[in-house]
Write a protein that holds these residues in place. Structure first.
Motif, PDB file in Angstrom:
ATOM      1  N   PHE A 159       0.768  -1.249   0.097  1.00  0.00           N
ATOM      2  CA  PHE A 159       0.035   0.045   0.218  1.00  0.00           C
ATOM      3  C   PHE A 159       0.818   1.210   0.156  1.00  0.00           C
ATOM      4  CE2 PHE A 159      -1.917   3.465   2.348  1.00  0.00           C
ATOM      5  CZ  PHE A 159      -3.258   3.566   1.571  1.00  0.00           C
ATOM      6  N   VAL A 160       2.021   1.317   0.897  1.00  0.00           N
ATOM      7  CA  VAL A 160       2.688   2.375   0.946  1.00  0.00           C
ATOM      8  C   VAL A 160       3.480   2.666  -0.372  1.00  0.00           C
ATOM      9  CG1 VAL A 160       4.822   3.511   1.964  1.00  0.00           C
ATOM     10  CG2 VAL A 160       3.296   2.423   3.480  1.00  0.00           C
ATOM     11  N   LEU A 161       4.129   1.831  -1.299  1.00  0.00           N
ATOM     12  CA  LEU A 161       4.766   1.828  -2.206  1.00  0.00           C
ATOM     13  C   LEU A 161       3.715   2.250  -3.308  1.00  0.00           C
ATOM     14  CD1 LEU A 161       7.214  -1.239  -2.096  1.00  0.00           C
ATOM     15  CD2 LEU A 161       7.978   1.128  -1.971  1.00  0.00           C
ATOM     16  N   GLY A 162       2.669   1.446  -3.574  1.00  0.00           N
ATOM     17  CA  GLY A 162       1.380   1.821  -4.580  1.00  0.00           C
ATOM     18  C   GLY A 162       1.252   3.508  -4.404  1.00  0.00           C
ATOM     19  N   PHE A 163       0.927   3.710  -2.979  1.00  0.00           N
ATOM     20  CA  PHE A 163       0.399   5.261  -2.754  1.00  0.00           C
ATOM     21  C   PHE A 163       1.435   6.206  -3.394  1.00  0.00           C
ATOM     22  CE2 PHE A 163      -0.424   8.961  -0.337  1.00  0.00           C
ATOM     23  CZ  PHE A 163      -1.742   9.017  -0.406  1.00  0.00           C
ATOM     24  N   VAL A 164       2.754   5.726  -3.002  1.00  0.00           N
ATOM     25  CA  VAL A 164       3.918   6.823  -3.304  1.00  0.00           C
ATOM     26  C   VAL A 164       4.319   6.729  -4.838  1.00  0.00           C
ATOM     27  CG1 VAL A 164       6.417   6.820  -3.115  1.00  0.00           C
ATOM     28  CG2 VAL A 164       5.227   6.551  -1.023  1.00  0.00           C
ATOM     29  N   GLU A 165       3.749   5.704  -5.302  1.00  0.00           N
ATOM     30  CA  GLU A 165       3.812   5.542  -6.791  1.00  0.00           C
ATOM     31  C   GLU A 165       2.897   6.310  -7.677  1.00  0.00           C
ATOM     32  OE1 GLU A 165       4.693   2.237 -10.308  1.00  0.00           O
ATOM     33  OE2 GLU A 165       4.199   1.638  -8.399  1.00  0.00           O
ATOM     34  N   VAL A 166       1.672   6.239  -7.002  1.00  0.00           N
ATOM     35  CA  VAL A 166       0.710   7.253  -7.603  1.00  0.00           C
ATOM     36  C   VAL A 166       0.839   8.598  -7.460  1.00  0.00           C
ATOM     37  CG1 VAL A 166      -1.787   7.702  -7.358  1.00  0.00           C
ATOM     38  CG2 VAL A 166      -1.187   5.337  -7.546  1.00  0.00           C
ATOM     39  N   ALA A 167       1.338   8.799  -6.326  1.00  0.00           N
ATOM     40  CA  ALA A 167       1.623  10.314  -5.764  1.00  0.00           C
ATOM     41  C   ALA A 167       2.796  10.923  -6.700  1.00  0.00           C
ATOM     42  CB  ALA A 167       2.006  10.472  -4.417  1.00  0.00           C
ATOM     43  N   LEU A 168       3.719  10.079  -6.969  1.00  0.00           N
ATOM     44  CA  LEU A 168       4.927  10.654  -7.851  1.00  0.00           C
ATOM     45  C   LEU A 168       4.372  10.681  -9.263  1.00  0.00           C
ATOM     46  CD1 LEU A 168       7.849   8.431  -6.602  1.00  0.00           C
ATOM     47  CD2 LEU A 168       7.604  10.816  -6.072  1.00  0.00           C
ATOM     48  N   ARG A 169       3.250  10.078  -9.778  1.00  0.00           N
ATOM     49  CA  ARG A 169       2.793  10.170 -11.131  1.00  0.00           C
ATOM     50  C   ARG A 169       1.379  10.996 -11.231  1.00  0.00           C
ATOM     51  NH1 ARG A 169       5.590   5.471 -11.045  1.00  0.00           N
ATOM     52  NH2 ARG A 169       6.735   4.762 -12.838  1.00  0.00           N
ATOM     53  N   ALA A 170       1.100  11.659 -10.048  1.00  0.00           N
ATOM     54  CA  ALA A 170      -0.029  12.582 -10.091  1.00  0.00           C
ATOM     55  C   ALA A 170      -0.140  13.493 -11.259  1.00  0.00           C
ATOM     56  CB  ALA A 170      -0.208  13.355  -8.683  1.00  0.00           C
ATOM     57  N   GLY A 171       0.818  14.121 -11.578  1.00  0.00           N
ATOM     58  CA  GLY A 171       0.833  14.912 -12.728  1.00  0.00           C
ATOM     59  C   GLY A 171       0.263  14.280 -14.487  1.00  0.00           C
ATOM     60  N   GLN A 172       0.287  12.771 -14.196  1.00  0.00           N
ATOM     61  CA  GLN A 172      -0.260  12.156 -15.200  1.00  0.00           C
ATOM     62  C   GLN A 172      -1.596  11.638 -15.412  1.00  0.00           C
ATOM     63  OE1 GLN A 172       2.546   9.276 -16.521  1.00  0.00           O
ATOM     64  NE2 GLN A 172       4.236  10.197 -15.687  1.00  0.00           N
ATOM     65  N   LEU A 173      -2.266  11.974 -13.952  1.00  0.00           N
ATOM     66  CA  LEU A 173      -3.445  11.566 -13.766  1.00  0.00           C
ATOM     67  C   LEU A 173      -4.564  12.317 -14.520  1.00  0.00           C
ATOM     68  CD1 LEU A 173      -3.723  11.071  -9.875  1.00  0.00           C
ATOM     69  CD2 LEU A 173      -4.112   9.324 -11.893  1.00  0.00           C
ATOM     70  N   THR A 174      -5.736  11.932 -15.135  1.00  0.00           N
ATOM     71  CA  THR A 174      -6.799  12.742 -15.948  1.00  0.00           C
ATOM     72  C   THR A 174      -8.057  12.747 -14.842  1.00  0.00           C
ATOM     73  OG1 THR A 174      -7.798  10.691 -16.704  1.00  0.00           O
ATOM     74  CG2 THR A 174      -6.301  11.524 -18.011  1.00  0.00           C
ATOM     75  N   GLY A 175      -8.317  14.018 -15.009  1.00  0.00           N
ATOM     76  CA  GLY A 175      -9.534  14.430 -14.114  1.00  0.00           C
ATOM     77  C   GLY A 175      -8.929  14.739 -12.775  1.00  0.00           C
ATOM     78  N   ASP A 176      -9.820  14.905 -11.848  1.00  0.00           N
ATOM     79  CA  ASP A 176      -9.563  15.413 -10.467  1.00  0.00           C
ATOM     80  C   ASP A 176      -9.534  14.235  -9.495  1.00  0.00           C
ATOM     81  OD1 ASP A 176      -9.259  18.034 -11.136  1.00  0.00           O
ATOM     82  OD2 ASP A 176     -11.359  18.652 -10.762  1.00  0.00           O
ATOM     83  N   ALA A 177      -8.468  14.029  -8.771  1.00  0.00           N
ATOM     84  CA  ALA A 177      -8.465  13.188  -7.875  1.00  0.00           C
ATOM     85  C   ALA A 177      -7.516  13.364  -6.558  1.00  0.00           C
ATOM     86  CB  ALA A 177      -7.879  11.564  -8.397  1.00  0.00           C
ATOM     87  N   GLY A 178      -7.986  13.160  -5.190  1.00  0.00           N
ATOM     88  CA  GLY A 178      -7.475  13.561  -4.241  1.00  0.00           C
ATOM     89  C   GLY A 178      -6.669  12.346  -3.704  1.00  0.00           C
ATOM     90  N   PRO A 179      -6.060  12.330  -2.491  1.00  0.00           N
ATOM     91  CA  PRO A 179      -5.462  11.222  -1.899  1.00  0.00           C
ATOM     92  C   PRO A 179      -6.450   9.927  -1.394  1.00  0.00           C
ATOM     93  CG  PRO A 179      -4.685  13.332  -0.941  1.00  0.00           C
ATOM     94  CD  PRO A 179      -5.643  13.796  -1.957  1.00  0.00           C
ATOM     95  N   LEU A 180      -7.714  10.406  -1.040  1.00  0.00           N
ATOM     96  CA  LEU A 180      -8.540   9.260  -0.892  1.00  0.00           C
ATOM     97  C   LEU A 180      -8.643   8.247  -2.155  1.00  0.00           C
ATOM     98  CD1 LEU A 180     -11.301  10.940   1.432  1.00  0.00           C
ATOM     99  CD2 LEU A 180      -9.339   9.537   2.171  1.00  0.00           C
ATOM    100  N   ARG A 181      -8.876   8.959  -3.401  1.00  0.00           N
ATOM    101  CA  ARG A 181      -9.085   8.203  -4.595  1.00  0.00           C
ATOM    102  C   ARG A 181      -7.768   7.368  -4.687  1.00  0.00           C
ATOM    103  NH1 ARG A 181     -13.022  10.479  -7.713  1.00  0.00           N
ATOM    104  NH2 ARG A 181     -12.796   8.493  -9.210  1.00  0.00           N
ATOM    105  N   TRP A 182      -6.632   8.074  -4.603  1.00  0.00           N
ATOM    106  CA  TRP A 182      -5.335   7.349  -4.508  1.00  0.00           C
ATOM    107  C   TRP A 182      -5.444   6.196  -3.835  1.00  0.00           C
ATOM    108  CZ3 TRP A 182      -1.330  11.848  -3.959  1.00  0.00           C
ATOM    109  CH2 TRP A 182      -1.413  12.854  -4.777  1.00  0.00           C
ATOM    110  N   ALA A 183      -5.676   6.095  -2.547  1.00  0.00           N
ATOM    111  CA  ALA A 183      -5.906   5.001  -1.682  1.00  0.00           C
ATOM    112  C   ALA A 183      -6.722   4.062  -1.993  1.00  0.00           C
ATOM    113  CB  ALA A 183      -6.268   5.538  -0.269  1.00  0.00           C
ATOM    114  N   GLN A 184      -7.893   4.369  -2.531  1.00  0.00           N
ATOM    115  CA  GLN A 184      -8.979   3.440  -3.003  1.00  0.00           C
ATOM    116  C   GLN A 184      -8.184   2.725  -4.299  1.00  0.00           C
ATOM    117  OE1 GLN A 184     -12.498   5.315  -4.329  1.00  0.00           O
ATOM    118  NE2 GLN A 184     -13.428   3.522  -4.858  1.00  0.00           N
ATOM    119  N   HIS A 185      -7.631   3.451  -5.119  1.00  0.00           N
ATOM    120  CA  HIS A 185      -6.938   2.624  -6.610  1.00  0.00           C
ATOM    121  C   HIS A 185      -6.097   1.818  -5.934  1.00  0.00           C
ATOM    122  CE1 HIS A 185      -6.038   2.804 -10.574  1.00  0.00           C
ATOM    123  NE2 HIS A 185      -4.798   2.515 -10.222  1.00  0.00           N
TER     124      HIS A 185
END
Length: 577
Positions: A159-185
């Protein structure tokens, strides 16, 4: 003769026609089918034929989901292979996990559009449900928490690695998504489900899915393996057991030279219902390893063996017996265990021992050389040694030990100077200055025998020290009422003996060469030579086991118990107070 016939009849009446520990054929069949299905799943997971099925399902399931299903199928297959061994031993947890995995396998195969394997998995699931009453062996309760901890650790790391990976690639996300959506993903990705996030580049989404899916699979797979780890049982004596064992050895200890070693601190005792016999054992990695013959009256051995085997069946442990003699091997064989010769025990007949004659020339010369160098031996019961002398002997036992581990299980007490062992006979060898240079400890063997336990000698001392101590023990034995002395056990002695005979076959000679090579590590040949020079009689000792397929596990357990592997060091005390 009539009493002997009655005893044999009683033994035959007690011996069951079909031992309860032996897996029933239906359970063996289920285990083998599960392993075959597991092998099939593991193989099909890596075959290239899934590409066209992915194209056919692209409009139904995301690509990452199909990749996760494919990887999960391989993991499920490997787990089913592993679980087959637990099913064969009747483990209830193995049945529960196998049932869940077969149900999961059906879903995964349907997700990959492989209908035929899904039907096979469904069929196995049905057989497991029908035969559920065959799987009742208990698991180790501590494994539940260990498995939960391991699984939680992998999932948390994922979970920690996946969350960090999503956070590092947050600029490549389409649409609005906050940390809760990151954790859900990330959480959904760890169970193989595509989350709500969408990346501008498909490769980025695949990378996140692989990270989260891998840790999810590892968490559940490793947790399942830990949950099914072979159970064990902590060493310890029940109230009154030690006193009863000592009383039993006092009455019936003449039968087996290894009986006193049942008093080791790392052994457990299981009794016959009458308390007239018992089996001493230790559980290591799912093997219940008994040592020597059952204790007590031979007429009550079948009840003790039956109780021990029932305990093995109840917990799914593999029964094995290390270093029993002919009488003990015969008793265990009546319960369906097979037996192979493990080696021979050297026994000196005290009244018939003499240093005269050519066969004893080497021993006679070694003893004479040591005595001329001024070495003297004192033979005394431990209880008759004053505290200063006992403390000096304790120091010798530790200082002259080769290596940092006290080895032994079946033929060693692995302690020295315990007040409860006052009947042990000590041979203390001193030089001209009165310094202690060597030590032997013999444990009681009934009322008229001794069994060698501890051998210590200063490697800087003159040659002949060990021979002098053994001969001194034999010469002093009549004063202590001792008629026979058991020396070291010689592993596979008959191989060396046959290889030395005229006309020895090529197989025997090759086998002897292999053992000589192994002697560089374990002193196999040197122990045989050290015993043979005293011209002892040889008593065979046997290894009893359920089937040849269990020998590898039993060998590892035996080496661990004897402290040749690290796991065997726990529970045995080093010489000392």
């Amino acid at each position: 003769m009539a009493d002997s016939a009655v005893m044999v009849d009683k033994r035959e009446q007690h011996a069951p026609q079909r031992p309860s520990w032996r897996p029933p054929p239906s359970r063996i069949g289920v285990a083998r089918v599960v392993q075959v299905v597991g092998a099939f799943d593991a193989v099909t997971a890596v075959l290239p034929g899934w590409h066209h099925r992915m194209a056919a399902l692209a409009h139904v399931m995301p690509t990452t989901g199909m990749l996760t299903a494919r990887a999960a199928t391989g993991v499920v297959g490997l787990l089913l292979l592993y679980l087959g061994a637990g099913l064969r031993r009747g483990k209830r947890r193995a049945w529960q996990l196998t049932t869940a995995l077969c149900a999961l396998s059906v879903v995964l195969h349907l997700a990959k559009a492989t209908v035929a394997p899904a039907l096979v998995a469904a069929g196995v699931l049905g057989v497991l449900l029908i035969e559920r009453d065959r799987f009742h062996a208990r698991g180790d309760a501590r494994n539940r928490w260990r498995a939960l901890g391991v699984c939680a650790g992998f999932l948390a790391a994922g979970f920690v690695l996946g969350f960090v990976e999503v956070a590092l690639r947050a600029g490549q996300l389409t649409g609005d998504a906050g940390p809760l959506r990151w954790a859900q993903h990330v959480v959904l990705g760890m169970v193989g489900v595509t989350g709500p996030l969408h990346f501008q580049h498909a490769v980025t989404g695949t990378a996140v899915a692989v990270t989260t899916g891998t840790f999810g699979l590892l968490g559940f797979a490793v947790g399942a393996v830990v949950l099914l780890r072979p159970g064990t049982r902590c060493p310890g004596w029940a109230d009154g057991d030690e006193a009863e064992v000592r009383e039993l050895l006092g009455r019936r200890g003449d039968g087996d030279s290894l009986g006193y070693f049942a008093l080791r601190s790392d052994k457990l005792i299981i009794w016959a219902p009458s308390r007239k016999a018992a089996v001493a054992y230790r559980v290591i990695n799912g093997v219940s390893l008994a040592s020597g013959n059952p204790l007590g009256a031979p007429s009550a051995w079948p009840d003790a063996i039956a109780a021990w085997l029932a305990d093995c069946a109840q917990h799914g442990w593999t029964p094995a017996v290390l270093a029993c003699d002919t009488a003990g091997g015969t008793a265990y064989r009546r319960f369906g265990l097979d037996a192979i010769e493990l080696g021979d025990e050297a026994i000196i007949d005290v009244p018939g021992f003499s240093l005269d004659g050519r066969p004893m020339r080497n021993v006679r010369q070694a003893v004479g050389r040591a005595r001329r160098a001024g070495y003297t031996c004192e033979v005394v019961r431990q209880r008759d040694l004053d505290e200063a002398g006992l403390e000096q002997a304790r120091h010798c036992a530790v200082a002259f030990r080769q290596g940092g581990v006290e080895r032994g299980f079946s033929m060693a007490l692995s302690r020295f100077g315990d007040p409860a062992d006052g009947d042990c006979l000590l041979v203390l060898c001193r030089d001209t200055d009165g310094r202690l240079r060597g030590l032997l400890q013999f444990v009681p063997w009934g009322g008229a025998g001794l069994s060698l336990d501890l051998m210590r000698a200063d490697r800087a001392a003159d040659n002949g020290l060990m021979e002098l101590m053994v001969v001194s023990a034999v010469e002093a034995a009549p004063a202590f009422g001792v008629q026979r002395i058991s020396l070291n056990f010689a592993v596979l002695r008959s191989v060396f003996a046959r290889a030395e005979q005229l006309g020895a076959g090529p197989v025997t000679r090759v086998w002897a060469r292999v053992l000589r090579a192994g002697s560089r590590l374990w002193q196999i040949e040197s122990l045989y030579r050290a015993n043979a020079k005293y011209q002892p009689s040889w008593q065979p000792r046997f290894l009893c086991f359920p089937s040849a397929r269990d020998l590898s596990r039993i060998a590892v357990a035996a080496l661990s118990a004897e402290a040749f592997l690290p796991a065997g060091r726990r529970g045995a005390r080093k010489p000392g107070p």
